[in-house]
Design an enzyme around this catalytic site. Sequence first.
Site, mmCIF file in Angstrom:
data_model
loop_
_atom_site.group_PDB
_atom_site.id
_atom_site.type_symbol
_atom_site.label_atom_id
_atom_site.label_comp_id
_atom_site.label_asym_id
_atom_site.label_seq_id
_atom_site.Cartn_x
_atom_site.Cartn_y
_atom_site.Cartn_z
ATOM 1 C CD GLU A 140 -3.055 -0.848 0.141
ATOM 2 O OE1 GLU A 140 -3.205 0.289 -0.333
ATOM 3 O OE2 GLU A 140 -3.719 -1.827 -0.248
ATOM 4 C CB SER A 417 -42.927 -22.479 -21.868
ATOM 5 O OG SER A 417 -42.603 -23.578 -22.691
#
Length: 724
Positions: A140, A417
């Site tokens: 970092e 469907s």
Amino acid sequence: MAKQQSLWSLLRKRLRKKLAKSASARMAAAAAAQEPPLADKGAGKPSGHASRKPRKRNRWKRTLLWFAGIAVLGSCAMAGFAALWIRGLDISKLEHPLPEPTIIMDKNGKPASQLSSSRIVPVPLDQIPLELRNAVIAVEDRRFYEHVGIDLWSTARALLRDLKSGSMKEGGSTLTQQLAKNLFLQSDKTLSRKLKEAGYALKISTVYSKDEILELYLNSIYFGEGRWGVEGAAQEYFAKPVQQLTLEESAMLAALPKAPTSYSPAKNMEKALERRNLVLSLMKEQSFISDAAYQQAVAKPIVLKQHNEETLKGKYPSYVDYVIQEAADLYGFTEEQVLTTGLRIYTELDPQIQQAAQDVYADNAAFPESKPDQLIQSGTVLLDHKTGAIRALVGTRGPQVYRGFNHATQLKRQPGSSFKPLVVYGPALERGYTPNSPLYDGELDIAGYRPKDWDGQTRGQVTMREAIMRSWNIPAVWLLNEIGIDAGMNFARRSGIPLGAPDRTLSIALGGLSEGVSPLQMAQAFGAIANLGVRQQAHAIVKVTTKDGIPLVEAKPQPATVTEPAVAYTLTLLLQDAVKSGTGQAAALGRPTAGKTGTTQLPATKEFADIGANGIKDAWFVGFTPELTAAVWLGYDQTDKNHYLTTGGVAPATVFKEIMSRALRDVPAVPFTVPPDYKPEPPPESEQPKNEQPQWMQQLQERLGIGPSDSKKNENKPRGPKGR
């Protein structure tokens, strides 16, 4: 006397000449001292030219000096103002860095759920392993102990990259800046925010030592899975105190703050392992660990030992998870902001409907029996189709984990469907077909595509109403071929279903999509039918404010016209018939209800060859009443030869019925609204009064050739597909 006067006059003239010569000599000497003469200088120029140029240079020098002086004074003033501004920044929150809980409000404006972090357990720096501290610094902020809160070199490098890309995407933030951003600022990528971030970082660096800043950072940063601080993270991922972390475990935790959700090993083990190994390589590169320690650590897998406590889940976990997702997707909030900044998020959640859905999902009797080693999963969404408001949402069955997979919103499965009304029958009604229009139902072969009806039979011809009620496949494919695939895809897209080029096949008539759909998308699409052809954007969030009521964002209606009201109402009547007398009868509520079942077959692979047509991968029911629209999906997360469904649309239709019955228990039944442009269709000839003959008589007449002419008898019979 006259002679003396003339003498004096002569002396005065000589004196004036002498004085004039001496003045000329002095001027020439001065000019020579300022600009030494050159051999060719002044050739062909007027005698005064050489004396004007030095004056111009002197003027420029004086101007530059003035500008330099002004710049110095301006810089001093700006530095003074900056120092005063930085001195005035309030960093007292660092003494109490606990995040504030965010409250989720329901549709009545009352608190419904609370999002709060697990309690931060502060750990002194000397109790945090040196390997964890070094890992965080390595990935970092490698110059943490060298800069004064801001790293000018890293910032300049990031700024150059931003200028090249034309955006503000690069980082360059130090640990101190990250601490300042997380506690005092929003996460927007703007220049003003970066300046404020730098100011806070400088102020923090003047008040706290480096070790104090590192301790504050490690105890307050977010590590994912609802955990802040290294102690909570160590307990969450490895079920141990932070003091007992190994090198590879320390590197894993250090890998998380950059993107806690993306790199969480609980969600994406592969990305987490890659990121952890990157941290280890940076530690080796910066001489925090030896090459031998590096080789030993990267060879070890990530072994999680997570606690099962769900501190952030609160009430209505699936709905709250979607609220967090919507806040990020639509309004740009980060997960950390939603969870830690004390927001008030007003939603469309209806506690009664949500509780009804959760109660049904907690009842195993409402679902088919699962295999012992894997639960049949399900997801459902209920929304008010008039506004698009999501009233309830359940994303999973069984134990729920914070931000787990949401089957209601993240699932992508073939709709079967249940997709027919959106891609076939809706667009066909727009083109003049009616519920009584005859459709072809025979052997079909269109460029090699041969659909079959689910019962393996054909009927020659059926009406559109019959095709929907019985969910026949051949009529749907034949009809889509007649109206054109583009017409069907256009209607589905208007309904909010994203489709691409791979979807442009006749199999789309039966829900054969390249990517699939979610229950949320299907509920929104059917909601447009229920709302007389107007689709409202499905949404959970109404507005977001600060805890003090200051508005931050607010949802705006986004209606879109899908089709004409008469077409939508006709389709509603057809879907009502499917519930009254067709495949959706298990969803009947004893009040006006419309809907459609859908199933998808198992893949046509060797693994499923012995199962046959009885095996089902996905089961759907999507339906609506005049008040609510709901979509329900059922299936296994991992479908294989031992895990598949054996019941069709009956199972999700039953779940639909149970939820809607409870949700609408106290709501009076009302009919569907009839639009002004709707014109009832005249009954078919078969239903009109006429002198009908017994069937045996008709057969005899046909054999004798004395019955109605073939041309008249076949007048309304649909033709087979072109090229059949």
